[in-house]
Motif scaffolding. Structure first.
Motif, PDB file in Angstrom:
ATOM      1  N   SER A  37       0.851  -1.192   0.000  1.00 35.89           N
ATOM      2  CA  SER A  37       0.000   0.000   0.000  1.00 35.89           C
ATOM      3  C   SER A  37       0.882   1.237   0.000  1.00 35.89           C
ATOM      4  N   TYR A  38       0.356   2.327  -0.535  1.00 34.55           N
ATOM      5  CA  TYR A  38       1.161   3.528  -0.590  1.00 34.55           C
ATOM      6  C   TYR A  38       0.337   4.725  -0.990  1.00 34.55           C
ATOM      7  N   SER A  39       0.847   5.869  -0.628  1.00 32.77           N
ATOM      8  CA  SER A  39       0.536   7.133  -1.270  1.00 32.77           C
ATOM      9  C   SER A  39       1.860   7.654  -1.786  1.00 32.77           C
ATOM     10  N   MET A  40       1.893   8.055  -3.024  1.00 36.59           N
ATOM     11  CA  MET A  40       3.096   8.626  -3.621  1.00 36.59           C
ATOM     12  C   MET A  40       2.745   9.963  -4.228  1.00 36.59           C
ATOM     13  N   GLY A  41       3.727  10.828  -4.285  1.00 42.92           N
ATOM     14  CA  GLY A  41       3.410  12.138  -4.807  1.00 42.92           C
ATOM     15  C   GLY A  41       4.612  12.918  -5.266  1.00 42.92           C
ATOM     16  N   TRP A  42       4.318  14.007  -5.949  1.00 37.74           N
ATOM     17  CA  TRP A  42       5.312  14.988  -6.358  1.00 37.74           C
ATOM     18  C   TRP A  42       5.037  16.286  -5.603  1.00 37.74           C
ATOM     19  N   PHE A  43       6.124  16.874  -5.118  1.00 36.18           N
ATOM     20  CA  PHE A  43       6.053  18.126  -4.388  1.00 36.18           C
ATOM     21  C   PHE A  43       7.034  19.100  -5.030  1.00 36.18           C
ATOM     22  N   ARG A  44       6.792  20.373  -4.823  1.00 36.90           N
ATOM     23  CA  ARG A  44       7.756  21.340  -5.320  1.00 36.90           C
ATOM     24  C   ARG A  44       8.001  22.406  -4.276  1.00 36.90           C
ATOM     25  N   LEU A  45       9.216  22.939  -4.348  1.00 38.58           N
ATOM     26  CA  LEU A  45       9.648  23.996  -3.451  1.00 38.58           C
ATOM     27  C   LEU A  45      10.227  25.113  -4.293  1.00 38.58           C
ATOM     28  N   GLY A  58      -5.193  19.777 -15.241  1.00 43.52           N
ATOM     29  CA  GLY A  58      -5.330  19.894 -16.680  1.00 43.52           C
ATOM     30  C   GLY A  58      -4.011  20.049 -17.413  1.00 43.52           C
ATOM     31  N   ARG A  59      -2.926  20.268 -16.669  1.00 42.95           N
ATOM     32  CA  ARG A  59      -1.602  20.438 -17.288  1.00 42.95           C
ATOM     33  C   ARG A  59      -0.631  19.339 -16.898  1.00 42.95           C
ATOM     34  N   PHE A  60      -0.729  18.840 -15.669  1.00 41.68           N
ATOM     35  CA  PHE A  60       0.188  17.822 -15.157  1.00 41.68           C
ATOM     36  C   PHE A  60      -0.545  16.496 -15.029  1.00 41.68           C
ATOM     37  N   THR A  61       0.199  15.406 -15.232  1.00 40.23           N
ATOM     38  CA  THR A  61      -0.354  14.067 -15.058  1.00 40.23           C
ATOM     39  C   THR A  61       0.637  13.201 -14.299  1.00 40.23           C
ATOM     40  N   ILE A  62       0.169  12.607 -13.205  1.00 38.87           N
ATOM     41  CA  ILE A  62       1.003  11.688 -12.429  1.00 38.87           C
ATOM     42  C   ILE A  62       0.653  10.262 -12.816  1.00 38.87           C
ATOM     43  N   SER A  63       1.674   9.404 -12.879  1.00 38.52           N
ATOM     44  CA  SER A  63       1.435   7.993 -13.198  1.00 38.52           C
ATOM     45  C   SER A  63       2.513   7.143 -12.556  1.00 38.52           C
ATOM     46  N   LEU A  64       2.221   5.856 -12.442  1.00 40.65           N
ATOM     47  CA  LEU A  64       3.158   4.917 -11.824  1.00 40.65           C
ATOM     48  C   LEU A  64       3.277   3.683 -12.688  1.00 40.65           C
ATOM     49  N   ASP A  65       4.490   3.309 -13.019  1.00 48.11           N
ATOM     50  CA  ASP A  65       4.754   2.061 -13.737  1.00 48.11           C
ATOM     51  C   ASP A  65       5.285   1.061 -12.723  1.00 48.11           C
ATOM     52  N   ASN A  66       4.424   0.145 -12.305  1.00 45.09           N
ATOM     53  CA  ASN A  66       4.832  -0.817 -11.272  1.00 45.09           C
ATOM     54  C   ASN A  66       5.929  -1.753 -11.757  1.00 45.09           C
ATOM     55  N   ASN A  67       5.919  -2.068 -13.041  1.00 45.25           N
ATOM     56  CA  ASN A  67       6.929  -2.984 -13.576  1.00 45.25           C
ATOM     57  C   ASN A  67       8.321  -2.370 -13.509  1.00 45.25           C
ATOM     58  N   LYS A  68       8.377  -1.042 -13.674  1.00 43.57           N
ATOM     59  CA  LYS A  68       9.664  -0.358 -13.667  1.00 43.57           C
ATOM     60  C   LYS A  68       9.948   0.314 -12.318  1.00 43.57           C
ATOM     61  N   ASN A  69       9.004   0.194 -11.381  1.00 45.35           N
ATOM     62  CA  ASN A  69       9.151   0.863 -10.080  1.00 45.35           C
ATOM     63  C   ASN A  69       9.472   2.345 -10.255  1.00 45.35           C
ATOM     64  N   THR A  70       8.750   2.978 -11.149  1.00 48.44           N
ATOM     65  CA  THR A  70       9.029   4.373 -11.481  1.00 48.44           C
ATOM     66  C   THR A  70       7.752   5.197 -11.447  1.00 48.44           C
ATOM     67  N   LEU A  71       7.861   6.327 -10.784  1.00 49.33           N
ATOM     68  CA  LEU A  71       6.789   7.315 -10.696  1.00 49.33           C
ATOM     69  C   LEU A  71       7.100   8.432 -11.678  1.00 49.33           C
ATOM     70  N   TYR A 129      11.654  19.946  -7.601  1.00 53.45           N
ATOM     71  CA  TYR A 129      10.597  18.951  -7.538  1.00 53.45           C
ATOM     72  C   TYR A 129      11.102  17.689  -6.849  1.00 53.45           C
ATOM     73  N   TYR A 130      10.321  17.236  -5.879  1.00 51.06           N
ATOM     74  CA  TYR A 130      10.675  16.057  -5.095  1.00 51.06           C
ATOM     75  C   TYR A 130       9.582  14.999  -5.230  1.00 51.06           C
ATOM     76  N   CYS A 131       9.995  13.745  -5.266  1.00 53.86           N
ATOM     77  CA  CYS A 131       9.010  12.687  -5.147  1.00 53.86           C
ATOM     78  C   CYS A 131       9.044  12.165  -3.715  1.00 53.86           C
ATOM     79  N   ALA A 132       7.919  11.633  -3.288  1.00 52.10           N
ATOM     80  CA  ALA A 132       7.787  11.157  -1.916  1.00 52.10           C
ATOM     81  C   ALA A 132       6.849   9.962  -1.891  1.00 52.10           C
ATOM     82  N   ALA A 133       7.058   9.098  -0.897  1.00 51.72           N
ATOM     83  CA  ALA A 133       6.228   7.900  -0.783  1.00 51.72           C
ATOM     84  C   ALA A 133       6.070   7.522   0.677  1.00 51.72           C
ATOM     85  N   ASP A 134       4.916   6.955   0.990  1.00 54.57           N
ATOM     86  CA  ASP A 134       4.685   6.484   2.350  1.00 54.57           C
ATOM     87  C   ASP A 134       3.707   5.315   2.334  1.00 54.57           C
ATOM     88  N   PRO A 135       4.019   4.242   3.031  1.00 51.36           N
ATOM     89  CA  PRO A 135       3.123   3.081   3.052  1.00 51.36           C
ATOM     90  C   PRO A 135       2.008   3.190   4.089  1.00 51.36           C
TER      91      PRO A 135
END
Length: 125
Positions: free
Chosen positions: A30-38, A64-77, A92-98
């Motif tokens: 289980s997870y929530s994953m995301g992109w953040f920016r500073l 309407g401009r950005f799209t987030i996706s996850l490829d589980n086979n490649k373990n890439t967000l 831009y940072y990626c983050a994840a939490d189970p």
């Protein structure tokens, strides 16, 4: 757990970039994953999130401009960014939490366990 971002760079307004975040050692189902920016002078903000049910959320400023996706086979967000604006400039940072479930509009970044080191995006003519 290690998260490594890539894909940032300099782009003109109206251009596109695709950010990638490779996850290693992340074995949680289980997870929530995301992109953040500073951005300079601003607080860190959530841009987009995705969870293990495939639900996605976005900040109003990028809908309407950005799209987030996850490829589980490649373990890439991914974060596909189109129609970029100067105000999208930032680190831009990626983050994840189970355990901590968050969305782009309901998030306390300090509660997220795993972070990458960031990739710089600069939108300028």
């Amino acid at each position: 757990v290690q998260l490594v971002e890539s894909g940032g760079g300099l782009v003109q307004p109206g251009g596109s970039l695709r950010l990638s975040c490779t996850l290693s050692g992340y074995t949680y189902g289980s997870y929530s994953m995301g992109w953040f920016r500073l951005a300079p002078g601003k607080e860190r903000e959530a841009v987009a999130t995705i969870d293990n049910n495939g639900s996605t959320t976005y900040a109003d400023s990028v809908k309407g401009r950005f799209t987030i996706s996850l490829d589980n086979n490649k373990n890439t967000l991914y974060l596909q960014m189109n129609s970029l604006k100067p105000e999208d400039t930032g680190m831009y940072y990626c983050a994840a939490d189970p355990w901590y479930r968050y969305t782009a509009t309901n998030c306390f970044p300090n509660l997220i366990n795993y972070w990458g080191r960031g990739t710089q995006v600069t939108v300028s003519a």
